[in-house]
Design a protein around this motif. Sequence first.
Motif, PDB file in Angstrom:
ATOM      1  N   GLY A 103      38.322 -12.056  39.899  1.00 44.56           N
ATOM      2  CA  GLY A 103      38.637 -11.147  40.990  1.00 44.56           C
ATOM      3  C   GLY A 103      38.773  -9.675  40.670  1.00 44.56           C
ATOM      4  O   GLY A 103      38.969  -8.876  41.587  1.00 44.56           O
ATOM      5  N   LEU A 104      38.704  -9.265  39.418  1.00 45.05           N
ATOM      6  CA  LEU A 104      38.793  -7.838  39.122  1.00 45.05           C
ATOM      7  C   LEU A 104      37.504  -7.153  39.555  1.00 45.05           C
ATOM      8  O   LEU A 104      36.415  -7.712  39.420  1.00 45.05           O
ATOM      9  N   SER A 105      37.625  -5.984  40.057  1.00 46.57           N
ATOM     10  CA  SER A 105      36.446  -5.235  40.484  1.00 46.57           C
ATOM     11  C   SER A 105      35.876  -4.440  39.303  1.00 46.57           C
ATOM     12  O   SER A 105      36.507  -4.317  38.259  1.00 46.57           O
ATOM     13  N   GLY A 106      34.693  -3.909  39.512  1.00 51.39           N
ATOM     14  CA  GLY A 106      34.091  -3.063  38.491  1.00 51.39           C
ATOM     15  C   GLY A 106      34.939  -1.836  38.222  1.00 51.39           C
ATOM     16  O   GLY A 106      35.027  -1.356  37.097  1.00 51.39           O
ATOM     17  N   ARG A 107      35.569  -1.321  39.266  1.00 53.05           N
ATOM     18  CA  ARG A 107      36.445  -0.154  39.118  1.00 53.05           C
ATOM     19  C   ARG A 107      37.643  -0.482  38.228  1.00 53.05           C
ATOM     20  O   ARG A 107      38.079   0.342  37.432  1.00 53.05           O
ATOM     21  N   ASP A 108      38.156  -1.716  38.354  1.00 51.56           N
ATOM     22  CA  ASP A 108      39.277  -2.120  37.500  1.00 51.56           C
ATOM     23  C   ASP A 108      38.852  -2.173  36.037  1.00 51.56           C
ATOM     24  O   ASP A 108      39.600  -1.782  35.148  1.00 51.56           O
ATOM     25  N   LEU A 109      37.645  -2.679  35.788  1.00 48.96           N
ATOM     26  CA  LEU A 109      37.161  -2.759  34.413  1.00 48.96           C
ATOM     27  C   LEU A 109      36.877  -1.383  33.830  1.00 48.96           C
ATOM     28  O   LEU A 109      36.915  -1.200  32.622  1.00 48.96           O
ATOM     29  N   LEU A 110      36.606  -0.428  34.691  1.00 48.16           N
ATOM     30  CA  LEU A 110      36.375   0.945  34.253  1.00 48.16           C
ATOM     31  C   LEU A 110      37.612   1.510  33.557  1.00 48.16           C
ATOM     32  O   LEU A 110      37.505   2.353  32.669  1.00 48.16           O
ATOM     33  N   LEU A 111      38.770   1.009  33.928  1.00 43.56           N
ATOM     34  CA  LEU A 111      40.013   1.528  33.366  1.00 43.56           C
ATOM     35  C   LEU A 111      40.266   1.083  31.924  1.00 43.56           C
ATOM     36  O   LEU A 111      40.970   1.768  31.192  1.00 43.56           O
ATOM     37  N   PHE A 112      39.721  -0.055  31.500  1.00 43.04           N
ATOM     38  CA  PHE A 112      39.974  -0.539  30.145  1.00 43.04           C
ATOM     39  C   PHE A 112      39.555   0.480  29.084  1.00 43.04           C
ATOM     40  O   PHE A 112      40.365   0.859  28.236  1.00 43.04           O
ATOM     41  N   PRO A 113      38.296   0.942  29.078  1.00 49.67           N
ATOM     42  CA  PRO A 113      37.930   1.944  28.066  1.00 49.67           C
ATOM     43  C   PRO A 113      38.654   3.277  28.266  1.00 49.67           C
ATOM     44  O   PRO A 113      38.962   3.969  27.297  1.00 49.67           O
ATOM     45  N   ALA A 114      38.956   3.616  29.513  1.00 51.30           N
ATOM     46  CA  ALA A 114      39.642   4.890  29.780  1.00 51.30           C
ATOM     47  C   ALA A 114      41.058   4.884  29.205  1.00 51.30           C
ATOM     48  O   ALA A 114      41.486   5.866  28.584  1.00 51.30           O
ATOM     49  N   VAL A 115      41.766   3.789  29.381  1.00 51.58           N
ATOM     50  CA  VAL A 115      43.129   3.695  28.840  1.00 51.58           C
ATOM     51  C   VAL A 115      43.093   3.692  27.316  1.00 51.58           C
ATOM     52  O   VAL A 115      43.905   4.348  26.661  1.00 51.58           O
ATOM     53  N   GLN A 116      42.129   2.964  26.755  1.00 46.50           N
ATOM     54  CA  GLN A 116      42.006   2.924  25.291  1.00 46.50           C
ATOM     55  C   GLN A 116      41.703   4.324  24.745  1.00 46.50           C
ATOM     56  O   GLN A 116      42.310   4.763  23.761  1.00 46.50           O
ATOM     57  N   ALA A 117      40.788   5.042  25.382  1.00 49.80           N
ATOM     58  CA  ALA A 117      40.449   6.397  24.939  1.00 49.80           C
ATOM     59  C   ALA A 117      41.641   7.336  25.090  1.00 49.80           C
ATOM     60  O   ALA A 117      41.886   8.183  24.224  1.00 49.80           O
ATOM     61  N   CYS A 118      42.379   7.178  26.156  1.00 54.76           N
ATOM     62  CA  CYS A 118      43.562   8.020  26.388  1.00 54.76           C
ATOM     63  C   CYS A 118      44.599   7.791  25.286  1.00 54.76           C
ATOM     64  O   CYS A 118      45.169   8.750  24.762  1.00 54.76           O
ATOM     65  N   CYS A 119      44.816   6.538  24.932  1.00 58.37           N
ATOM     66  CA  CYS A 119      45.787   6.232  23.858  1.00 58.37           C
ATOM     67  C   CYS A 119      45.337   6.816  22.527  1.00 58.37           C
ATOM     68  O   CYS A 119      46.145   7.397  21.792  1.00 58.37           O
ATOM     69  N   VAL A 120      44.052   6.680  22.215  1.00 57.48           N
ATOM     70  CA  VAL A 120      43.530   7.227  20.961  1.00 57.48           C
ATOM     71  C   VAL A 120      43.663   8.753  20.953  1.00 57.48           C
ATOM     72  O   VAL A 120      44.085   9.351  19.956  1.00 57.48           O
ATOM     73  N   ALA A 121      43.313   9.384  22.069  1.00 54.06           N
ATOM     74  CA  ALA A 121      43.374  10.849  22.143  1.00 54.06           C
ATOM     75  C   ALA A 121      44.808  11.357  22.032  1.00 54.06           C
ATOM     76  O   ALA A 121      45.067  12.336  21.321  1.00 54.06           O
ATOM     77  N   LEU A 122      45.734  10.707  22.713  1.00 52.75           N
ATOM     78  CA  LEU A 122      47.124  11.160  22.657  1.00 52.75           C
ATOM     79  C   LEU A 122      47.734  10.934  21.274  1.00 52.75           C
ATOM     80  O   LEU A 122      48.451  11.801  20.767  1.00 52.75           O
ATOM     81  N   ALA A 123      47.436   9.790  20.665  1.00 51.27           N
ATOM     82  CA  ALA A 123      47.951   9.540  19.310  1.00 51.27           C
ATOM     83  C   ALA A 123      47.343  10.522  18.314  1.00 51.27           C
ATOM     84  O   ALA A 123      48.054  11.066  17.456  1.00 51.27           O
ATOM     85  N   GLY A 124      46.050  10.776  18.427  1.00 53.86           N
ATOM     86  CA  GLY A 124      45.397  11.738  17.541  1.00 53.86           C
ATOM     87  C   GLY A 124      45.922  13.148  17.737  1.00 53.86           C
ATOM     88  O   GLY A 124      46.112  13.889  16.770  1.00 53.86           O
ATOM     89  N   SER A 125      46.170  13.514  18.983  1.00 59.12           N
ATOM     90  CA  SER A 125      46.703  14.850  19.264  1.00 59.12           C
ATOM     91  C   SER A 125      48.101  15.012  18.696  1.00 59.12           C
ATOM     92  O   SER A 125      48.435  16.049  18.117  1.00 59.12           O
ATOM     93  N   ALA A 126      48.924  13.993  18.862  1.00 63.88           N
ATOM     94  CA  ALA A 126      50.286  14.056  18.321  1.00 63.88           C
ATOM     95  C   ALA A 126      50.257  14.169  16.796  1.00 63.88           C
ATOM     96  O   ALA A 126      50.998  14.979  16.211  1.00 63.88           O
ATOM     97  N   LEU A 127      49.396  13.391  16.162  1.00 60.75           N
ATOM     98  CA  LEU A 127      49.269  13.466  14.702  1.00 60.75           C
ATOM     99  C   LEU A 127      48.760  14.840  14.267  1.00 60.75           C
ATOM    100  O   LEU A 127      49.278  15.434  13.311  1.00 60.75           O
ATOM    101  N   ALA A 128      47.762  15.364  14.972  1.00 55.28           N
ATOM    102  CA  ALA A 128      47.195  16.670  14.621  1.00 55.28           C
ATOM    103  C   ALA A 128      48.218  17.790  14.781  1.00 55.28           C
ATOM    104  O   ALA A 128      48.310  18.682  13.928  1.00 55.28           O
ATOM    105  N   VAL A 129      48.992  17.753  15.849  1.00 58.05           N
ATOM    106  CA  VAL A 129      50.019  18.782  16.052  1.00 58.05           C
ATOM    107  C   VAL A 129      51.091  18.673  14.966  1.00 58.05           C
ATOM    108  O   VAL A 129      51.553  19.684  14.424  1.00 58.05           O
ATOM    109  N   GLY A 130      51.467  17.451  14.625  1.00 56.50           N
ATOM    110  CA  GLY A 130      52.449  17.265  13.551  1.00 56.50           C
ATOM    111  C   GLY A 130      51.964  17.809  12.220  1.00 56.50           C
ATOM    112  O   GLY A 130      52.700  18.503  11.510  1.00 56.50           O
TER     113      GLY A 130
END
Length: 138
Positions: free
Chosen positions: A45-72
Motif C-alpha cells: 500500500g505505500l505509494s511511489g511518493r512514500d518510497l521517494l522519502l527513503f533516499p531523501a531521509v537517508q541523504a538528509c541524515c548523511v548530510a547533517l552528520a557530515g556537516s556536524a563533523l565538518a563544523v567540529g
Amino acid sequence: DRNLGLLFAVIAGLGGAGYLVSLAVGLYANVERKRRDFALMRLIGLSGRDLLLFPAVQACCVALAGSALAVGVALAVTRIVNAVAAQAAATDARAVCILDPAHAAAACAATLAGAMLAAAFAGARAARIEPAEGIRDE
C-alpha cells in the motif's frame, strides 16, 4: 590573496561535486539493492511518493552528520591555528582564523540542498518501482 582564494574555491567546488556524485551513486545503488523490498512495500500500500522519502531521509541524515563533523573539525582547526599564531607573535595578536556562524550555517544548508538533489535521482527510481516486482522470482 585573490588568486589563492580562487584556487581554494575551485578545489572546494570539485570536492563538493565529487561528494554529490558519490552520494547520488550510493543512494541509487541502495535503491537497486533494495528494489524487491520496495516493491513489497508498494504491494502492501505505500505509494511511489512514500518510497521517494527513503533516499531523501537517508541523504538528509548523511548530510547533517557530515556537516556536524565538518563544523567540529573546522572549529578545532581554528583554535589550533589561532593558538600557533598567538605563540608566534610577540604581542597579543588578533585571531588569524575565524569561523563565522553564518558561513557555517550557509555551508550546512548548501550541503543539505546538494544531498537532496542527489537523493532526487534515487528517489525517482524508487518511485518508479512497480508492486508486481515483489511477486516475481528473480
